[in-house]
Design a protein around this motif. Structure first.
Motif, mmCIF file in Angstrom:
data_model
loop_
_atom_site.group_PDB
_atom_site.id
_atom_site.type_symbol
_atom_site.label_atom_id
_atom_site.label_comp_id
_atom_site.label_asym_id
_atom_site.label_seq_id
_atom_site.Cartn_x
_atom_site.Cartn_y
_atom_site.Cartn_z
ATOM 1 N N ALA A 88 -54.353 8.666 27.714
ATOM 2 C CA ALA A 88 -53.591 8.770 28.968
ATOM 3 C C ALA A 88 -52.150 8.297 28.775
ATOM 4 C CB ALA A 88 -54.283 7.976 30.067
ATOM 5 N N GLU A 89 -51.906 7.534 27.702
ATOM 6 C CA GLU A 89 -50.550 7.026 27.387
ATOM 7 C C GLU A 89 -49.744 8.010 26.546
ATOM 8 O OE1 GLU A 89 -49.367 3.878 28.369
ATOM 9 O OE2 GLU A 89 -51.188 4.066 29.609
ATOM 10 N N VAL A 90 -50.433 8.992 25.955
ATOM 11 C CA VAL A 90 -49.750 9.890 25.021
ATOM 12 C C VAL A 90 -48.849 10.857 25.790
ATOM 13 C CG1 VAL A 90 -50.105 11.760 23.355
ATOM 14 C CG2 VAL A 90 -51.559 9.726 23.278
ATOM 15 N N ALA A 138 -60.011 7.080 26.073
ATOM 16 C CA ALA A 138 -59.495 7.652 27.320
ATOM 17 C C ALA A 138 -58.190 6.965 27.720
ATOM 18 C CB ALA A 138 -60.534 7.519 28.435
ATOM 19 N N ILE A 150 -49.865 14.379 27.656
ATOM 20 C CA ILE A 150 -51.221 14.396 28.228
ATOM 21 C C ILE A 150 -51.094 14.042 29.707
ATOM 22 C CG2 ILE A 150 -53.505 13.312 28.241
ATOM 23 C CD1 ILE A 150 -53.122 14.960 25.764
ATOM 24 N N SER A 151 -51.513 14.964 30.571
ATOM 25 C CA SER A 151 -51.354 14.771 32.005
ATOM 26 C C SER A 151 -52.550 14.050 32.619
ATOM 27 C CB SER A 151 -51.165 16.150 32.665
ATOM 28 O OG SER A 151 -51.528 16.129 34.011
ATOM 29 N N GLU A 152 -53.754 14.408 32.194
ATOM 30 C CA GLU A 152 -54.956 13.830 32.782
ATOM 31 C C GLU A 152 -56.025 13.710 31.695
ATOM 32 O OE1 GLU A 152 -53.705 17.454 35.035
ATOM 33 O OE2 GLU A 152 -55.768 17.094 35.748
ATOM 34 N N VAL A 153 -56.850 12.657 31.790
ATOM 35 C CA VAL A 153 -57.996 12.512 30.889
ATOM 36 C C VAL A 153 -59.226 12.281 31.757
ATOM 37 C CG1 VAL A 153 -59.020 11.233 28.971
ATOM 38 C CG2 VAL A 153 -56.528 11.465 29.133
#
Lengths: 91, 91, 91, 91, 91, 91, 91, 91, 91, 91
Positions: free
Chosen positions: D23-25, D19, D28-31
């Motif tokens: 989230a750092e990628v 997770a 990707i806005s939300e995990v």
């Protein structure tokens, strides 16, 4: 005491009504409306195995609004709580 | 109180050992070894939603011998028992 | 703020109509019509857990044209965005 | 803006770590760590369709600890929020 | 050009009729009746992503005789053919 | 001309590499990286049925990085395009 | 003696009635109402393979209230009991 | 000669009748009523691939009492028998 | 007497060896090697429910060569045979 | 004569080799490499039921390169061909 976890899907628009009907059924201790693949999970807690059998193959099968059930019958219980005493007092 | 039903399959030969490990985990109230498609069903009962989240994404994910879990988070509870009082007294 | 991802299949010929009905439901923040196994994915963002429970077991269960739903309730959120502020401002 | 909902299962004991990595990628806005059949749901929000394709077939496929992903690509969005403005301001 | 592969099952006795109806739908380039788990596979080739979205959530959802569809939206294309030129010439 | 649609899942981290390898295989006309349950969809277009059989049971089965394939062999084709001419010219 | 294990799901509200009807069918030795994914499991014990075939494709297929059956035909039997003698004596 | 294995489920109470209807269909060589997940398995043996396509998408799709079919089209045959001669002689 | 039907899949090449091992296990009355989705079906017949629980969560879980089991616990028995007498005499 | 249809998946890269090995096994009449969900379909034709049982639980379980098998045992045969004579002559 005999415990069982019952996974339930209801007919469309019937989640709340079925939950309330189930909570009235003798031998059903708790009904949870749940997220995920099942609409409801009911916990059955009966005096012995025969009572559980009567509940599942009889009373439960006649509750209207239920589409599918899968009964996971408990074979052994591991708990720090004295469930038998707690739920008997509650009856 | 926040409740969740957790469906669990274990590694081969690990049913009893995992059941005993889970019963020790804070927030797990009961562990049932069950017949059917799942080896174990655990009931989590935590003070609030954040405690449940920590249990499922943290402590539970680190118990060894577990192969798969599916958490069915309770959104509403229907019961003739006062579960909150019963399980708080037990803590 | 409590978030949930809801996977939805609709009755035949109802994808657009259901998407529009869902977007009007209080507590549904976004509705995506998606490729793959599901017709629609709705994101629910509610003030707290009780509001989510009412949405899923009540208002959502009464929207016509829905065949099946599976609610994936968020236990923790990881985001570089301050979702709570963003979506509250938007309300 | 192109949106996608990504259903994810992780390797055992890796829910939290994956997770955080996700989230750092970029893109990707939300995990969300979720209950139910999936460990995580990630929401991708990219500038256009090509960026989404690069994210899913490239960066996402290289994140360690992921066992399975299923991408539900949004074809249309229905929302009372101006998602495009909200998430652009956030970048 | 945006491509998508659409897996389709039809109502009983409708394989040929649905195949012919689909082949007339704007944006559907080819329809194959296939052996295996699906009755038909349609290839959609549209000018851009918005046209594909309109095809899948609109025109396709209204074709009669279709029981189920699953759209596999192409994110990248690898081919020794210049598909874009070939299929544009064909239009 | 014999057509087939091949649904493919690859080993982790191999989506792009397998797509490129497949696009080189004789008889594979197009490879799409797709969203949804499959990583890749390949379209095979061969001179006749025997060539397709050799491709699927021989060359395809030897491409490294593939985890699972399911071949949907086309029995009839409905298209406004003259696919046979288009793809022969392209060879 | 030819044995087979038959997994059965019944129409809603019909578990008990179907169990009783099945127990009357010639060639059905035992009917168990079971927990788990199936409502009933019947054990067929017939004189030879032809009798089993007639039972499954004929008499069983005509019992009302049955939704689905899956017959697991025994190819070999391992038992400390002399089943053949026991069940013949019982006839 | 083109061979295919067709897995079939029938409507309730129709196993025998469908088996007899199928055995009359041109191109169907053998029909087996089987134990397990399928009610019937039919073997199609046709002169060439076009005849098989016509059988599966046409004549077979019109046989009444069939609920579901899945056609497994043979790409290569390995046998010590000269099937082509045997089944041609038999015609 | 408590009965249960146990559906079993074995490791590759182990069908016969597991069947023989299971037939030796106390509480297992019969082991059938079956056609269909399962390699073996075992029938457990124990004195009471506790003995069944010990068999399934203990002795059965330690038999080597077993890959998967699913226990269908009998809640009620319908039979023209006096199974209890027959199988007690046999012990 | 006893017939059975055996659905087979092989280890990666082993389709052709397993097909050739199976065609050598006594009691296997034909092996088809097929499109769809299975790699191979084998037809077993044995003198009687005991020979089929020995084939499936013995010789077949020892063929290397096989990952999964599901045997569909024929209970009745409907055919315009005299299969028994044809395949006996061929032996």
């Amino acid at each position: 005491m005999q415990n069982a976890v019952i996974l339930i899907n209801t007919d469309k628009g019937q989640v709340k009504a079925v939950a309330e009907r189930l909570a009235e059924v003798e031998g059903i201790s708790e009904v949870y409306s749940t997220c995920g693949r099942y609409d409801l999970v009911a916990i059955a807690r009966t005096r012995d195995f025969e009572s559980l059998a009567e509940l599942v193959t009889g009373r439960l099968d006649r509750v209207s609004g239920i589409r599918d059930t899968e009964t996971l019958n408990a074979m052994q219980v591991h708990s720090r709580h004295d469930l038998e005493t707690m739920f008997s007092l509650g009856w």
